[in-house]
Write a protein that holds these residues in place. Structure first.
Motif, PDB file in Angstrom:
ATOM      1  N   VAL A 284       6.881  16.378  33.029  1.00  0.00           N
ATOM      2  CA  VAL A 284       7.211  17.765  32.679  1.00  0.00           C
ATOM      3  C   VAL A 284       8.248  17.785  31.560  1.00  0.00           C
ATOM      4  CG1 VAL A 284       8.296  19.881  33.529  1.00  0.00           C
ATOM      5  CG2 VAL A 284       6.600  18.682  34.939  1.00  0.00           C
ATOM      6  N   LEU A 285       9.283  16.937  31.707  1.00  0.00           N
ATOM      7  CA  LEU A 285      10.336  16.877  30.692  1.00  0.00           C
ATOM      8  C   LEU A 285       9.778  16.435  29.336  1.00  0.00           C
ATOM      9  CD1 LEU A 285      13.364  15.289  32.591  1.00  0.00           C
ATOM     10  CD2 LEU A 285      13.112  17.637  31.745  1.00  0.00           C
ATOM     11  N   LEU A 286       8.929  15.419  29.362  1.00  0.00           N
ATOM     12  CA  LEU A 286       8.370  14.899  28.107  1.00  0.00           C
ATOM     13  C   LEU A 286       7.497  15.944  27.414  1.00  0.00           C
ATOM     14  CD1 LEU A 286       7.577  11.300  29.330  1.00  0.00           C
ATOM     15  CD2 LEU A 286       8.961  11.856  27.326  1.00  0.00           C
ATOM     16  N   VAL A 287       6.675  16.644  28.210  1.00  0.00           N
ATOM     17  CA  VAL A 287       5.811  17.676  27.629  1.00  0.00           C
ATOM     18  C   VAL A 287       6.671  18.794  27.041  1.00  0.00           C
ATOM     19  CG1 VAL A 287       4.107  19.451  28.183  1.00  0.00           C
ATOM     20  CG2 VAL A 287       3.800  17.135  29.042  1.00  0.00           C
ATOM     21  N   ALA A 288       7.712  19.180  27.783  1.00  0.00           N
ATOM     22  CA  ALA A 288       8.595  20.225  27.277  1.00  0.00           C
ATOM     23  C   ALA A 288       9.258  19.787  25.982  1.00  0.00           C
ATOM     24  CB  ALA A 288       9.648  20.560  28.331  1.00  0.00           C
ATOM     25  N   PHE A 289       9.712  18.521  25.952  1.00  0.00           N
ATOM     26  CA  PHE A 289      10.373  17.991  24.748  1.00  0.00           C
ATOM     27  C   PHE A 289       9.436  18.071  23.546  1.00  0.00           C
ATOM     28  CE2 PHE A 289      10.986  14.198  22.023  1.00  0.00           C
ATOM     29  CZ  PHE A 289      12.252  14.484  21.534  1.00  0.00           C
TER      30      PHE A 289
ATOM     31  N   PHE B 127      -4.402   6.361  35.282  1.00  0.00           N
ATOM     32  CA  PHE B 127      -4.126   5.071  34.648  1.00  0.00           C
ATOM     33  C   PHE B 127      -4.801   4.981  33.275  1.00  0.00           C
ATOM     34  CE2 PHE B 127      -3.685   3.747  39.236  1.00  0.00           C
ATOM     35  CZ  PHE B 127      -2.314   3.642  39.188  1.00  0.00           C
ATOM     36  N   GLN B 128      -5.958   5.627  33.150  1.00  0.00           N
ATOM     37  CA  GLN B 128      -6.649   5.632  31.857  1.00  0.00           C
ATOM     38  C   GLN B 128      -5.789   6.287  30.787  1.00  0.00           C
ATOM     39  OE1 GLN B 128      -9.480   4.288  30.831  1.00  0.00           O
ATOM     40  NE2 GLN B 128      -9.855   3.417  32.829  1.00  0.00           N
ATOM     41  N   VAL B 129      -5.125   7.386  31.156  1.00  0.00           N
ATOM     42  CA  VAL B 129      -4.272   8.078  30.188  1.00  0.00           C
ATOM     43  C   VAL B 129      -3.130   7.157  29.763  1.00  0.00           C
ATOM     44  CG1 VAL B 129      -2.731  10.035  29.821  1.00  0.00           C
ATOM     45  CG2 VAL B 129      -4.871  10.352  31.072  1.00  0.00           C
ATOM     46  N   ALA B 130      -2.517   6.490  30.763  1.00  0.00           N
ATOM     47  CA  ALA B 130      -1.423   5.568  30.453  1.00  0.00           C
ATOM     48  C   ALA B 130      -1.908   4.494  29.480  1.00  0.00           C
ATOM     49  CB  ALA B 130      -0.898   4.927  31.735  1.00  0.00           C
ATOM     50  N   ASP B 131      -3.063   3.906  29.780  1.00  0.00           N
ATOM     51  CA  ASP B 131      -3.579   2.845  28.920  1.00  0.00           C
ATOM     52  C   ASP B 131      -3.943   3.369  27.535  1.00  0.00           C
ATOM     53  OD1 ASP B 131      -3.197   0.991  30.813  1.00  0.00           O
ATOM     54  OD2 ASP B 131      -5.296   0.765  31.413  1.00  0.00           O
ATOM     55  N   ALA B 132      -4.486   4.594  27.482  1.00  0.00           N
ATOM     56  CA  ALA B 132      -4.868   5.160  26.190  1.00  0.00           C
ATOM     57  C   ALA B 132      -3.635   5.345  25.299  1.00  0.00           C
ATOM     58  CB  ALA B 132      -5.599   6.482  26.380  1.00  0.00           C
ATOM     59  N   ILE B 133      -2.518   5.782  25.901  1.00  0.00           N
ATOM     60  CA  ILE B 133      -1.300   5.968  25.110  1.00  0.00           C
ATOM     61  C   ILE B 133      -0.822   4.622  24.567  1.00  0.00           C
ATOM     62  CG2 ILE B 133       1.144   6.640  25.246  1.00  0.00           C
ATOM     63  CD1 ILE B 133       0.245   8.872  27.164  1.00  0.00           C
ATOM     64  N   LEU B 134      -0.933   3.573  25.398  1.00  0.00           N
ATOM     65  CA  LEU B 134      -0.572   2.239  24.916  1.00  0.00           C
ATOM     66  C   LEU B 134      -1.508   1.790  23.791  1.00  0.00           C
ATOM     67  CD1 LEU B 134       0.383   0.167  28.103  1.00  0.00           C
ATOM     68  CD2 LEU B 134       1.840   0.774  26.176  1.00  0.00           C
ATOM     69  N   LEU B 135      -2.808   2.084  23.957  1.00  0.00           N
ATOM     70  CA  LEU B 135      -3.777   1.677  22.931  1.00  0.00           C
ATOM     71  C   LEU B 135      -3.480   2.337  21.584  1.00  0.00           C
ATOM     72  CD1 LEU B 135      -7.386   1.395  24.407  1.00  0.00           C
ATOM     73  CD2 LEU B 135      -6.097  -0.325  23.181  1.00  0.00           C
ATOM     74  N   VAL B 136      -3.133   3.632  21.615  1.00  0.00           N
ATOM     75  CA  VAL B 136      -2.773   4.311  20.361  1.00  0.00           C
ATOM     76  C   VAL B 136      -1.633   3.556  19.692  1.00  0.00           C
ATOM     77  CG1 VAL B 136      -2.056   6.475  19.298  1.00  0.00           C
ATOM     78  CG2 VAL B 136      -3.329   6.526  21.428  1.00  0.00           C
TER      79      VAL B 136
ATOM     80  N   LEU C  54       8.645   5.497  28.672  1.00  0.00           N
ATOM     81  CA  LEU C  54       8.829   6.567  29.663  1.00  0.00           C
ATOM     82  C   LEU C  54       7.516   7.284  29.953  1.00  0.00           C
ATOM     83  CD1 LEU C  54      12.231   8.256  28.697  1.00  0.00           C
ATOM     84  CD2 LEU C  54      11.691   6.890  30.728  1.00  0.00           C
ATOM     85  N   THR C  55       6.753   7.586  28.893  1.00  0.00           N
ATOM     86  CA  THR C  55       5.507   8.333  29.092  1.00  0.00           C
ATOM     87  C   THR C  55       4.495   7.515  29.882  1.00  0.00           C
ATOM     88  OG1 THR C  55       5.916   9.290  26.922  1.00  0.00           O
ATOM     89  CG2 THR C  55       3.759   9.682  27.888  1.00  0.00           C
ATOM     90  N   VAL C  56       4.331   6.253  29.490  1.00  0.00           N
ATOM     91  CA  VAL C  56       3.353   5.410  30.205  1.00  0.00           C
ATOM     92  C   VAL C  56       3.799   5.226  31.652  1.00  0.00           C
ATOM     93  CG1 VAL C  56       2.188   3.182  30.233  1.00  0.00           C
ATOM     94  CG2 VAL C  56       2.686   4.279  28.068  1.00  0.00           C
TER      95      VAL C  56
END
Lengths: 317, 288
Positions: free
Chosen positions: B30-35, B210-219, B264-266
């Motif tokens: 929530v904090l990260l999205v708000a940021f 987990f897919q979202v976490a991995d996708a952020i790492l892949l980017v 933090l996001t992952v």
């Protein structure tokens, strides 16, 4: 067992065929084709046509694919467009170096992750388990190259323990005789594995701790260390074996980043350089070797699992 | 005395809430999205035009709390804009991979036989080629942009959900209610939509996180390998790799802020996924 191995081998061949098919057609989508990549932007249309004709690129794709497959079967991967070398020789030079890097990293990861996973499983729900889980998640979430950078700052610059540059030697002996250079790439490559392996082992040990045979043994008065060693860890061994088999492609992916970061002369760096210059036979050769390693790795892991654990023998492929 | 009946949804929520790590993850997200999405409304910066005379300012200098980068962009503002890109790509690519993988695995497991054999060999082949290698090749074929990255990362990430869903589908297809629907003349696709996928939704949702976490790492990796989105667009991976180019000059504020935000996001998505797994898996709940 023979039948099982036969079926799995047949599957493995089909999988490798599909890999070659995917990569071959994908690479043929490179804009301008390999001709542009090699001859450069200044090349005339005539030169490009001549090149394409000489290489057989003007033939229909299925024909080219058939020819390529025919060469592959005889172990001929063609010539690099850029380096004046055969792809087979390039790969044969780089593959052992990547295997040394990922092999050492896997070994280090197991040495750390197995005790860690067992410890967490035994102390699950306590503060120490939570703290270690947290560390694990952070390790998993850290991009490999960010971690590598932090390690360089701390262990190569602040405390000059290791070298920031990977061994550059041409031979395996030269690489292995430079532990100060090898340390950081290996640790960096191992970090992600430690996070995944220990997490996996933790849940496997927790599962086994709840098995009836463990409860029975405990009721019969077996000590906890004995239980762990004889009943739990032996059963979790299958988990470790299948985990390593499954992890092979991920390890190669990690090597791509680690080699790039530390300038380590392995397959990953070879692949990356080849991609920059549309060196199509090298790209195909590297992917082929990795795919074969992955397929063989998971095949061996499954066979080993059946040998270790009689329960898995009932499962048909 | 019987305990008051509690719906399984309530129990799941309870199990999720009991998992402190999952709550930390949710709060973090929530904090990260708000940021990233509300931050730029409060803290307005120009992230399009370069200001070369204000490049590489130290944090705090000339009203830039986190300094500026090598093109003079305000780092704090850029972190917000870049975070939007990273989050959008991660969420969309994770969703795309989940949808493709779920459909593929459900069909393969439900029909079985030859179709299953062929479909799963394709998955095996995909897994045998590390996603990063495909991304490197893909980047030579197409110019990276946000939709392209979503598509490409989604297309290399659907294999694991396909395997998971296939196992679920295989187990569910012989259940009485699925057989009944088939006997009643229902179509296979109808059974998959009405029974197979809804019953496996726990596995699907947990894996999607987990897919979202991995996708952020892949980017992030894609940017590091030099295949990121070209400026003025930004993502955390690009900022981090850009900063690393100056690592020996001591420009720490170009490296650690994007690096920490990625971690933090992952972590947030992984925590949530872990909590959801506890919530959906009765086995885990009893043992926690």
């Amino acid at each position: 067992m023979t039948r099982y191995v036969g079926v799995r081998l047949l599957q493995a061949i089909v999988v490798i065929f599909i890999v070659v098919l995917i990569v071959f057609f994908l690479l043929h989508r490179i804009p301008g084709g390999p001709a542009r990549g090699i001859l450069g932007q200044q090349a005339t249309q005539q030169q490009i046509d001549d090149f394409n004709h000489a290489q057989g690129f003007d033939l229909p794709l299925p024909v080219q694919f058939g020819r390529y497959l025919g060469q592959m079967v005889t172990g001929d991967f063609g010539d690099s467009y850029v380096e004046n070398q055969r792809v087979g020789d390039l790969v044969a030079d780089r593959l052992p170096k990547t295997l040394v890097l990922t092999g050492l990293a896997t070994l280090l990861a197991l040495l750390v992750a197995v005790p860690l996973g067992v410890f967490q499983a035994v102390r699950r729900g306590r503060a120490s388990d939570h703290v270690l889980s947290m560390v694990n998640f952070v390790l998993y979430s850290t991009p490999v190259f960010f971690l590598g950078f932090v390690l360089i700052i701390v262990f190569a610059q602040r405390i000059p323990l290791f070298s920031a540059q990977a061994p550059q030697g041409g031979t395996l002996v030269e690489i292995l005789s430079d532990p100060r250079g090898l340390a950081l790439p290996v640790i960096t490559a191992a970090a992600g594995m430690i996070a995944v392996f220990s997490r996996y082992l933790r849940s496997s040990v927790i599962d086994n701790l709840h098995e009836d045979f463990v409860r029975t043994a405990r009721a019969k008065g077996a000590s906890e260390p004995y239980l762990l060693r004889k009943h739990v860890l032996r059963n979790s061994l299958t988990a470790i074996v299948s985990m390593i088999g499954y992890y092979i492609p991920v390890a190669f992916g990690g090597a791509l980043v680690v080699e790039q970061m530390f300038n380590y002369p392995g397959m990953g760096l070879l692949f990356w350089n080849a991609a920059q210059r549309s060196d199509f036979p090298v790209l195909l050769g590297v992917v082929f070797v990795i795919a074969v390693a992955t397929v063989l790795g998971s095949l061996l892991a499954d066979i080993a699992q059946r040998l270790i654990d009689p329960r898995t023998r009932k499962v048909t492929p | 005395m019987t305990a008051p009946a509690r719906s399984s949804a309530d129990e799941r929520l309870l199990a999720f809430r009991r998992n402190k790590l999952a709550l930390v993850g949710a709060a973090l997200l929530v904090l990260l999205v708000a940021f990233c999405f509300l931050g730029p409304l409060v803290y307005v910066t120009d992230q399009v035009h370069t200001v070369l005379e204000a490049a590489r300012l130290l944090p705090g200098e000339q009203g830039h709390p986190l300094g500026t980068d090598d093109l003079g962009y305000d780092v704090l503002g850029r972190l917000m804009a870049a975070g939007q890109t990273s989050l959008v790509i991660g969420l969309a690519a994770g969703a795309l991979a989940t949808v493709i993988g779920t459909a593929w695995g459900a069909v393969a497991g439900f029909y079985g036989g030859w179709l299953d054999a062929v479909m799963m060999r394709v998955v095996d082949a995909g897994i045998a080629i590390p996603g990063l290698f495909l991304l490197v090749v893909a980047a030579t074929l197409v110019t990276p942009s946000v939709p392209v990255l979503i598509l490409v990362i989604g297309l290399v990430s659907w294999l694991v959900p396909a395997r998971l869903m296939r196992a679920e589908s295989l187990a569910l297809r012989s259940r009485a209610y699925v057989e009944a629907m088939r006997l009643a003349g229902g179509t296979g696709l109808g059974a998959i939509r009405r029974h197979i996928v809804p019953n496996a939704i726990g596995t699907v949702i947990v894996n999607a996180t987990f897919q979202v976490a991995d996708a952020i790492l892949l980017v992030t990796y894609v940017s590091f390998l030099g295949l990121g989105i070209p400026p003025p667009a930004a993502n955390w991976g690009g900022m981090l790799s850009g900063g690393l180019a100056y690592s020996y000059d001591g420009y720490w504020w170009l490296i650690f802020p994007p690096g920490l935000l990625i971690v933090l996001t992952v972590c947030a998505f992984t925590f949530i996924g872990d909590g959801l797994r506890d919530a959906f898996d009765v086995r885990f709940r009893e043992r926690a």
